[in-house]
Design a protein around this motif. Sequence first.
Motif, PDB file in Angstrom:
ATOM      1  N   VAL A 173       0.846  -1.202   0.000  1.00  0.00           N
ATOM      2  CA  VAL A 173       0.000   0.000   0.000  1.00  0.00           C
ATOM      3  C   VAL A 173       0.878   1.247   0.000  1.00  0.00           C
ATOM      4  N   ALA A 174       1.880   1.285   0.877  1.00  0.00           N
ATOM      5  CA  ALA A 174       2.753   2.456   0.970  1.00  0.00           C
ATOM      6  C   ALA A 174       3.512   2.685  -0.340  1.00  0.00           C
ATOM      7  N   GLY A 188       1.451  -2.261   9.395  1.00  0.00           N
ATOM      8  CA  GLY A 188       1.201  -3.673   9.628  1.00  0.00           C
ATOM      9  C   GLY A 188       0.566  -3.988  10.968  1.00  0.00           C
ATOM     10  N   ILE A 189      -0.061  -2.979  11.592  1.00  0.00           N
ATOM     11  CA  ILE A 189      -0.697  -3.227  12.891  1.00  0.00           C
ATOM     12  C   ILE A 189      -2.217  -3.334  12.770  1.00  0.00           C
ATOM     13  N   ARG A 190      -2.751  -2.966  11.627  1.00  0.00           N
ATOM     14  CA  ARG A 190      -4.184  -3.110  11.372  1.00  0.00           C
ATOM     15  C   ARG A 190      -4.417  -4.375  10.569  1.00  0.00           C
ATOM     16  N   ASN A 191      -5.557  -4.977  10.788  1.00  0.00           N
ATOM     17  CA  ASN A 191      -5.958  -6.158  10.051  1.00  0.00           C
ATOM     18  C   ASN A 191      -7.252  -5.814   9.315  1.00  0.00           C
ATOM     19  N   PRO A 192      -7.138  -5.140   8.149  1.00  0.00           N
ATOM     20  CA  PRO A 192      -8.331  -4.649   7.472  1.00  0.00           C
ATOM     21  C   PRO A 192      -9.208  -5.780   6.954  1.00  0.00           C
ATOM     22  N   GLU A 247     -10.600  -4.057  -0.499  1.00  0.00           N
ATOM     23  CA  GLU A 247     -11.145  -3.767  -1.817  1.00  0.00           C
ATOM     24  C   GLU A 247     -11.237  -2.255  -2.062  1.00  0.00           C
ATOM     25  N   LYS A 248     -11.671  -1.526  -1.047  1.00  0.00           N
ATOM     26  CA  LYS A 248     -11.809  -0.064  -1.152  1.00  0.00           C
ATOM     27  C   LYS A 248     -10.454   0.601  -1.407  1.00  0.00           C
ATOM     28  N   PRO A 275      -7.154  -6.179  -5.504  1.00  0.00           N
ATOM     29  CA  PRO A 275      -6.868  -6.504  -4.099  1.00  0.00           C
ATOM     30  C   PRO A 275      -5.735  -7.524  -3.966  1.00  0.00           C
ATOM     31  N   GLY A 276      -5.681  -8.461  -4.881  1.00  0.00           N
ATOM     32  CA  GLY A 276      -4.623  -9.477  -4.839  1.00  0.00           C
ATOM     33  C   GLY A 276      -3.239  -8.890  -4.980  1.00  0.00           C
ATOM     34  N   ARG A 277      -3.110  -7.836  -5.753  1.00  0.00           N
ATOM     35  CA  ARG A 277      -1.795  -7.203  -5.937  1.00  0.00           C
ATOM     36  C   ARG A 277      -1.274  -6.620  -4.629  1.00  0.00           C
TER      37      ARG A 277
END
Length: 67
Positions: free
Chosen positions: A11-12, A42-46, A52-53, A62-64
């Motif tokens: 994401v970053a 890496g402390i959140r578990n979305p 997807e959002k 999302p897979g990427r």
Amino acid sequence: MDIRRRLGRNVARIRHDKGWSQEDLAFECGLHRTYISGIERGIRNPTVLVLEKVAKQLGVSPGRLLD
């Protein structure tokens, strides 16, 4: 590597490539900036819905984000 850390790094990286701040991404996703920060650290578990959002706003699947 823990999947949450891998997700956060992806994401970053993609966010940086787009030239967006965490605040920019959070606004586009309808989330709080601190939530995006937690994902990237890496402390959140979305949930899959949040994943997807975020992926949609970053223009990737999302897979990427999990690769």
